[in-house]
Design a protein around this motif. Structure first.
Motif, PDB file in Angstrom:
ATOM      1  N   GLY A 343       0.784  -1.223   0.000  1.00 59.89           N
ATOM      2  CA  GLY A 343       0.000   0.000   0.000  1.00 59.89           C
ATOM      3  C   GLY A 343       0.816   1.274   0.000  1.00 59.89           C
ATOM      4  O   GLY A 343       0.375   2.298   0.520  1.00 59.89           O
ATOM      5  N   GLU A 344       2.001   1.246  -0.605  1.00 60.22           N
ATOM      6  CA  GLU A 344       2.855   2.434  -0.642  1.00 60.22           C
ATOM      7  C   GLU A 344       2.549   3.261  -1.896  1.00 60.22           C
ATOM      8  O   GLU A 344       2.149   2.731  -2.931  1.00 60.22           O
ATOM      9  N   ARG A 345       2.753   4.556  -1.784  1.00 64.66           N
ATOM     10  CA  ARG A 345       2.541   5.448  -2.929  1.00 64.66           C
ATOM     11  C   ARG A 345       3.656   5.248  -3.949  1.00 64.66           C
ATOM     12  O   ARG A 345       4.821   5.523  -3.664  1.00 64.66           O
ATOM     13  N   THR A 346       3.300   4.788  -5.095  1.00 63.76           N
ATOM     14  CA  THR A 346       4.290   4.551  -6.148  1.00 63.76           C
ATOM     15  C   THR A 346       3.636   4.721  -7.513  1.00 63.76           C
ATOM     16  O   THR A 346       2.422   4.746  -7.636  1.00 63.76           O
ATOM     17  N   LYS A 355      13.955  -0.600 -11.549  1.00 65.90           N
ATOM     18  CA  LYS A 355      14.670  -1.297 -10.480  1.00 65.90           C
ATOM     19  C   LYS A 355      14.994  -0.353  -9.328  1.00 65.90           C
ATOM     20  O   LYS A 355      14.818  -0.694  -8.155  1.00 65.90           O
ATOM     21  N   LEU A 356      15.418   0.836  -9.659  1.00 67.44           N
ATOM     22  CA  LEU A 356      15.769   1.824  -8.645  1.00 67.44           C
ATOM     23  C   LEU A 356      14.533   2.284  -7.880  1.00 67.44           C
ATOM     24  O   LEU A 356      14.542   2.363  -6.644  1.00 67.44           O
ATOM     25  N   ILE A 360      13.658   1.874  -3.855  1.00 69.71           N
ATOM     26  CA  ILE A 360      13.383   3.052  -3.024  1.00 69.71           C
ATOM     27  C   ILE A 360      12.040   2.900  -2.319  1.00 69.71           C
ATOM     28  O   ILE A 360      11.911   3.180  -1.126  1.00 69.71           O
ATOM     29  N   ALA A 361      11.021   2.439  -3.067  1.00 70.38           N
ATOM     30  CA  ALA A 361       9.697   2.264  -2.473  1.00 70.38           C
ATOM     31  C   ALA A 361       9.699   1.183  -1.398  1.00 70.38           C
ATOM     32  O   ALA A 361       9.041   1.308  -0.364  1.00 70.38           O
ATOM     33  N   SER A 528      11.829   7.997  -8.501  1.00 74.25           N
ATOM     34  CA  SER A 528      10.647   7.156  -8.270  1.00 74.25           C
ATOM     35  C   SER A 528       9.464   7.570  -9.127  1.00 74.25           C
ATOM     36  O   SER A 528       8.550   6.775  -9.360  1.00 74.25           O
ATOM     37  N   MET A 529       9.468   8.813  -9.596  1.00 73.96           N
ATOM     38  CA  MET A 529       8.311   9.328 -10.336  1.00 73.96           C
ATOM     39  C   MET A 529       8.562   9.514 -11.823  1.00 73.96           C
ATOM     40  O   MET A 529       7.649   9.875 -12.566  1.00 73.96           O
TER      41      MET A 529
END
Length: 569
Positions: A343-346, A355-356, A360-361, A528-529
């Motif tokens: 349930g993480e924001r990704t 992969k990176l 990080i997430a 990540s974004m």
């Protein structure tokens, strides 16, 4: 009319009945009229359909009145009417006194239990806090039990709220009815079983609730969709007391604003939102949830803020066997697992640095190097170059600085420090709001970054800045001289092909040759974004303001001149 309808039928009409396979013996003219009504209804006549339904006793409005009449008869005679027994869960969350207050009218009822409530402690605690907060927001994984929490908390408030009308929304009205009205047997229609009916109000489906739990005061919950730009028109004209929304991230902003406006005059204003994880910079976070959290932290959000994050593991109603079955469908090292299970924001679609971003997430530390270790490597000479990349902001973008360290033989690249400054946001070091970044203020931010890097790592080899801003670059050179750092050269970034820079980064990541210190929050967010532009036929990085391209550019400027050396190794 009765005499006419009781007349015997004619021989011709008897023949018609016989042709339908009906024994005509004893049939009257009124019976023939009803048959004609059925035949007309079968041809698609809606009025005839309604006549047949109502005459047969299936009119829902009439059934409700009859049920209410029977209820009042039984009330006077002391007989019990069957309603849902929620005593155990109400007592567990809000206490025995709350349960007694829900049945303080003295009406004898027959309590039977059909809804099997089971909550873990984290869910119980969250539901309990809903009572004292205006803003209640649940975010997390799929099947984590978010909506059920809100439905129960919302239902409890319905029992004694002074407001009559309330709002329930989903991406569509059907979604709202499915997830809030029914909710797999845990919805409002099940909690108020024997005390509610589905009806219509201003072209929207609505649940009318009236019974012992509401002390026989009618409460109307209007269900509406919120996903389209015109959805807000459906909820105009009413004042609502409370608003419960499922999948709020799929609501159009017009609907959100209109719903807020419609609850301003309520006597007991409460907001219940749930959502699955979204893009970390999605509008629902940037414009609402994160702002509320920030204001609540500062103590300036009136009404109270209740937020919780749930995972699949917090839902005790899912058996271990079923949970393992769900998890087995996912790659535990994938971004999908992090989003849907944890349930993480990704971002899951179109990621450039897959992969990176996944690492990080997941916070697994695969690309992490402690800052103190990197400092020791700089002191010992293992880091041979420390370069700073600079990308200038403007028109909605930010000013970004990234310092990277190159190891001997170009074995590895370490991202040592990153900062991004955007007008209207907060300075990551001072916590003060950045109001205006003029050339002088930018010089000060630059020198602060330079001095932090030299203090922590001992030296800076070169600064590579975006060549499009020659005036700002000259300002940097002057500022370096005036601050005693005239030995540090500022040169134009090479600005090589973006895809070449991207592939160099992904190659280093794939070979585990890219490391990041804990002092690089802005870089981690940017990586990540970063996504590919879905509208472009070519490989292009999406640059529409939803992701931090500034930090990525400044990072790439810092090492792009040595890409061939890294890849040759």
């Amino acid at each position: 009319m009765r005499k006419i309808l009781e007349l015997d039928i004619s021989p011709k009409q008897k023949e018609q009945l016989e042709s339908l396979g009906i024994n005509s013996e004893g049939w009257s003219l009124g019976d023939v009229v009803n048959i004609m009504a059925v035949q007309t209804a079968m041809k698609g006549n809606v009025s005839a359909m309604a006549y047949c339904r109502d005459t047969a006793g299936f009119n829902p409005e009439l059934q409700l009145r009859e049920a209410q009449f029977e209820y009042e008869k039984k009330q006077k005679s002391g007989e019990g009417v069957e309603i849902e027994d929620v005593s155990d869960i109400v007592e567990k969350i809000w206490g025995y006194d709350q349960w007694i207050s829900m049945l303080n009218d003295g009406v004898p009822v027959l309590l039977t239990k059909q809804v099997p409530y089971r909550f873990s402690d984290i869910h119980l605690d969250y539901i309990r806090k809903c009572q004292d907060n205006t803003y209640n927001i649940l975010e997390g994984a799929v099947r984590s039990g978010k909506t059920v929490d809100h439905v129960l908390a919302f239902a409890k408030e319905l029992c004694d709220t002074p407001d009559k009308f309330h709002l329930a929304t989903g991406s569509t009205m059907a979604n709202a009815k499915l997830n809030i009205g029914d909710a797999n047997g845990f919805g409002l229609e099940h909690i108020f079983r024997g005390q509610c009916r589905w009806t219509s109000y201003k072209d929207n489906d609505a649940l009318a609730i009236r019974g012992p739990y509401t002390n026989f005061k009618e409460k109307i919950v209007i269900f509406a969709g919120g996903g389209s730009s015109a959805s807000y028109q459906k909820i105009r004209g009413n004042s609502y007391g409370m608003w419960i929304a499922t999948e709020i991230n799929l609501h159009h902003d017009n609907t959100i604003k209109e719903a807020f406006n419609r609850t301003i005059a309520s006597h007991r204003r409460k907001i219940f939102w749930d959502l699955n994880p979204e893009h970390p910079k999605a509008p629902i976070y940037a414009q609402y949830i994160d702002k509320y959290a920030e204001k609540a932290q500062k103590g300036i959000l009136k009404g109270g803020y209740n937020y919780a994050h749930m995972t699949l593991f917090d839902n005790i109603n899912i058996s271990e066997e079923r949970r393992e079955e769900i998890i087995s469908q996912y790659d535990p090292d994938s971004i999908w697992y992090i989003r849907d299970i944890l349930g993480e924001r990704t971002i899951a679609e179109g990621l450039i640095y897959n992969k990176l971003a996944t690492s990080i997430a997941a916070k697994d530390g695969k690309f992490r190097i402690e800052k103190k270790i990197a400092q020791a490597m700089a002191r010992s000479g293992k880091i041979i170059h420390i370069n700073v990349g600079v990308d200038f902001g403007g028109n909605g973008s930010g000013h970004a600085f990234v310092a990277t360290g190159e190891l001997q033989g170009y074995e590895k690249l370490i991202i040592l420090k990153s900062r991004r400054y955007l007008e209207g946001e907060y300075d990551p070091d001072t916590g003060k709001k950045i109001l205006d970044i003029d050339p002088k203020a930018l010089d000060e931010l630059f020198i602060r970054f330079i001095e932090a890097v030299t203090k922590e790592y001992g030296f800076i080899t070169k600064v590579y800045a975006d060549s499009a801003e020659s005036v700002l670059i000259r300002g940097f050179r002057t500022a370096l001289v005036q601050s005693g750092h005239g030995d540090i050269k500022v040169v134009n970034a090479m600005k090589s092909k973006i895809t070449d820079r991207i592939f160099a980064t992904t190659a280093l990541t794939a070979m585990n040759r890219l490391l990041i210190t804990e002092d690089c929050e802005s870089f981690e967010q940017a990586a990540s974004m970063a996504v590919w532009d879905p509208k472009s036929l070519e490989l292009e990085r999406l640059d529409d303001g939803t992701s931090d391209i500034d930090t990525l550019d400044s990072f790439e400027y810092s090492f792009e001149r040595d890409i061939s050396k890294f890849l040759r190794r």
